[in-house]
Design an enzyme around this catalytic site. Structure first.
Site: not given
Ligand code: DGJ
Length: 780
Positions: A564, A644
């Site tokens: 928030d 990768e």
């Protein structure tokens, strides 16, 4: 000057870049809400102004079953059950849900506020002990070691104004000051309320919303963001009912389940067009958002601290401050609304040196090792990561007390040197020697029953007298409403942080609150405990920030359980979700983007099969998704293939190269993962449209499928652009021999207007969940 206060006519108008907000004092002294919407324009005349008077919009009719205040005499057309009000009170004949409810010492709930005075002042108000928007948006010095933590609490920057309207209930002796803040570079209007008991008797605040907006008409959809642990902020849009719709948290934190942010949008409003209003609360505890369309088709929106489990004793001369709400209006659709919130939170809410600095690419030990590590293993993880370009190792849970699982040890914030094999300072030194910074996880609000802290201070954990406390993740919650508890934990953590070279702290919270009873409060004050708890958390973070202004603090609550705007005042980034599955993240990050900027979103590449869902996606896909946030890794990079690793190396270079665009650029949702089954795409663009970064994940995989097109945003319509796949995309596609449609055309220039109107064909990509990332550069 964005605020026009006409004292003679008792007409008050706020103007932002694109909106107008107007209030007026009614015939009997009530503060009425007149208008909030598209900018009308107040005219400056010499040193004065001509206030566009919109009071004609407010109508008065004799309504059945609608009470009339006594002082209206025989006038049956003035009813607070029908009139639009700025801060409606319980007990005035308004049967709708109200913003303020006051109970007096005799147990009677009634409050009737009438206008007293108005004042406009330069600068933006602040709120003691709580987050608030501040005006100064200057970039903070980027140099290390030079930054300060806080802002001047009396923020007097000329680029902001505050409107204060004082209302009074003369029977209670209650003074209620409505505060409005406006920044010159924003379309946001902030609101907060100060309640002061000027009477001789104690009163009880049973409800005090931060804002109310009464819309006279309009058919609205409610857009809100619900969720659960591991699947936060899922967008839901539905037409408002003729009923009270309530969004709230009773969990002590803003929660995974609901978010203190919602939108009211006209039915036809979409991403790029239409009217919408945002309501965002800068608060991290229990909240309540309400949207209700009444019997006359008028819509009331309320947002503030929840009134459930809340009751605030206000003795004579005491003051109570509500948290702040940030309202925003957009006439250009949802993307513009989000853009305003992104700028606000990035520049006027987040604080400290890390607000503007590029955040380090980190590797977190959690999904790489969980509780199973020692210093040597951490060093091995760090060494491989450093070799590929990662800039910081974060040691997550498990380094302290007796903590080899999540059942014990919380509260004992001393280093478990036996487990690590050396002091924490030594671990940090070894990581530093690899050229990396070192970060640490904490969970200060919690205590395990199996801990020295609990054995010494069992009374510090929330417990209802005579009952055994409810466990969550086998832990209890410390009563942070008590200063001595906050002081103790802060001092313990300060001690640890002072003895190791720590550059980052992840502050976690892994359960919600129950057993709300504080030994620090009298019986009549137990209803203040939850709010005081939040104030305690803010105090902890404020003092931690003051003590260590150079440390980057990331918020976390089992992922995004306390995501928030209140937390962002203390922690400029928050771990977005415990769900690191790239495809699930598309929805989580999509929903999050409506109210929160990318710079706030903690996002990492993790291992496959994913630990939460079992799904496997390619490393480049995980990288592109994690780049829509504060980029990092959450796996042991020793365990991936060489190919990768090469992709990871390039990903990090790409992220650093485009970090300005990602962290500071404009963010565009190009498709919705809830509606488009073929792909999810988003874009970052520079303010002037000189470049952009397109990100796309194929979510559909079909045989012989129709070609998909993606339309870009934020480019210069008259510009010509070159397209270039990012290094990591190019590398990965070359490995797979796929997706070379753009590669073949790299020299070609594309008109900006065409890229935005006609779009771009998405190249053929074989296999599910393929990623495509393209840098778009203006050539002329
Ligand atoms: C929940 C967090 O969201 C995770 O990232 C991790 O830090 C764990 N807690 C550790 O207990």
């Amino acid at each position: 000057m964005p605020i026009f206060a006409d004292e003679n006519n008792k007409l008050f108008t706020i103007e932002t870049k694109s909106s107008t907000y107007q209030m007026a004092v009614g015939e009997y002294g009530h503060l009425l809400h007149v208008y909030y919407g598209k900018r009308i324009g107040c005219e400056h005349i010499g040193s004065g102004f001509l206030n566009a008077d919109l009071r004609y919009l407010v109508t008065y009719y004799d309504r059945g079953f609608a009470g009339n205040p006594n002082d209206t005499g025989m006038d049956r057309t003035y009813s607070l059950d029908a009139l639009p009000q700025e801060y409606p009170c319980f007990g005035t004949g308004d049967y709708r849900s109200t913003a303020l409810q006051i109970r007096n010492a005799e147990g009677v709930s009634c409050c009737d506020l009438r206008y007293q005075s108005v004042r406009v002042r330069e600068g933006k108000y602040s709120i003691p002990g709580m987050p608030a928007v501040y005006a100064d948006s200057e970039k903070v010095d980027q140099k290390e070691g030079t930054g300060s933590w806080g802002r001047d609490s009396a923020d007097t920057a000329a680029s902001a104004q505050t409107l204060e309207i004082v209302l009074e209930d003369s029977v209670l002796g209650l003074e209620v000051t409505l505060l409005y803040g406006v920044l010159s570079d924003s379309d946001v209007i902030t609101r907060a309320v100060k309640i002061r008991n000027c009477g001789a008797q104690t009163v009880y605040i049973e409800k005090a919303a931060s804002c109310c907006v009464d819309f006279l008409y309009g058919d609205f959809d409610l857009i809100h963001f619900h969720g659960r642990h591991g699947m936060e902020r899922q967008l839901e849009r539905s037409p408002l009912l003729r009923a009270e719709q309530v969004l709230q948290s009773r969990r002590g934190a803003s929660s995974h389940q609901q978010n203190p942010f919602f939108i009211l949008a006209s039915r036809e409003t979409g991403e790029t067009k239409g009217e919408c209003y945002g309501f965002q609360l800068l608060y991290s505890g229990n909240f309540k958002g309400e949207a209700l369309t009444d019997q006359y088709g008028q819509t009331r929106a309320l947002l503030g601290i929840s009134d459930e489990l809340f009751s605030w004793e206000l003795r004579p001369q005491e003051t109570f401050d509500t948290p702040e709400a940030a309202l925003c209006y957009s006439v250009e659709g949802l993307e513009r609304l989000s853009d305003e919130y992104h700028r606000l939170l990035r520049r006027h809410v987040c604080r400290g040196v890390w607000r503007d600095r590029r955040r380090p690419v980190l590797i977190n030990s959690w999904e790489a090792a969980y509780f199973d590590f020692d210093a040597d293993k951490l060093e091995r993880i760090a060494a491989q990561a450093a070799e590929l370009g990662v800039e910081m190792l974060v040691l997550d849970d498990g380094w302290f007390g007796k903590r080899d699982s999540d059942n014990t040890g919380l509260g004992d914030w001393y280093v478990n040197e036996e487990k690590l094999g050396c002091p924490l300072g030594e671990v940090a030194r070894r990581v530093n020697q690899l050229g990396m910074r070192f970060g640490l996880w904490i969970e200060p609000e919690m205590v395990s029953e199996d801990s020295d802290l609990y054995r010494t201070h069992p009374d510090w954990a929330f417990t209802i007298p005579g009952r055994s406390p409810i466990r969550g993740r086998n832990q209890l919650v410390l009563d942070f409403s008590r200063k001595e508890v906050v002081d103790h934990v802060l001092d313990q953590i300060t001690e640890v942080v002072s003895h190791a070279n720590i550059a980052y702290i992840k502050m976690d919270m892994n359960r919600h609150l129950t057993d709300i009873y504080s030994l620090g409060a009298r019986a009549q004050n137990q209803g203040t405990t939850l709010h005081r708890y939040v104030l305690g958390v803010y105090d902890f973070l404020e003092r931690l920030g003051e003590r260590f202004p150079e440390i980057l603090i990331e918020g976390c609550a089992g992922g995004g359980g306390r995501f928030d705007a209140g937390m962002l005042y203390y922690t400029p980034q928050i771990w977005c979700s415990d769900n690191t599955d790239a495809i699930e993240r598309l929805r989580i990050q999509y929903g999050t983007s409506f109210g929160y900027p990318i710079s706030a979103v903690g996002s990492h590449v993790s291992a496959v099969p994913n630990h939460q869902t079992g799904r496997s996606t390619d490393i480049e896909t995980r990288g592109v998704v994690a780049m829509a946030g504060t980029f990092g890794y959450e796996l042991d990079l020793n365990l991936i293939t060489d190919q990768e690793k090469e992709t990871v190396r390039r990903q990090i270079q790409d992220y650093i190269q485009y970090s300005d665009l990602i962290q500071e650029g404009r963010y565009w949702r190009l498709s919705s993962p809830m509606e488009n089954e073929e792909y999810t795409a988003w874009e970052f663009s520079s303010e002037d449209g000189s470049d952009a970064l397109l990100n796309l994940i194929r979510t559909g995989a079909h045989c012989n499928s129709p070609v998909q097109y993606v339309r870009l945003r934020g480019l210069a319509p008259d510009g010509w652009y070159r397209l270039e796949e990012t290094e990591s995309t190019r590398h990965a596609h070359r490995q797979k021999n796929a997706g070379n449609a753009i590669l073949a055309n790299e020299k070609k220039l594309y008109p900006g207007s065409a890229l935005m109107s006609a779009g771009l064909p998405v190249p053929w990509m074989n296999g599910a969940y393929q990623a495509w990332q393209v840098h778009i550069v203006r050539e002329k």
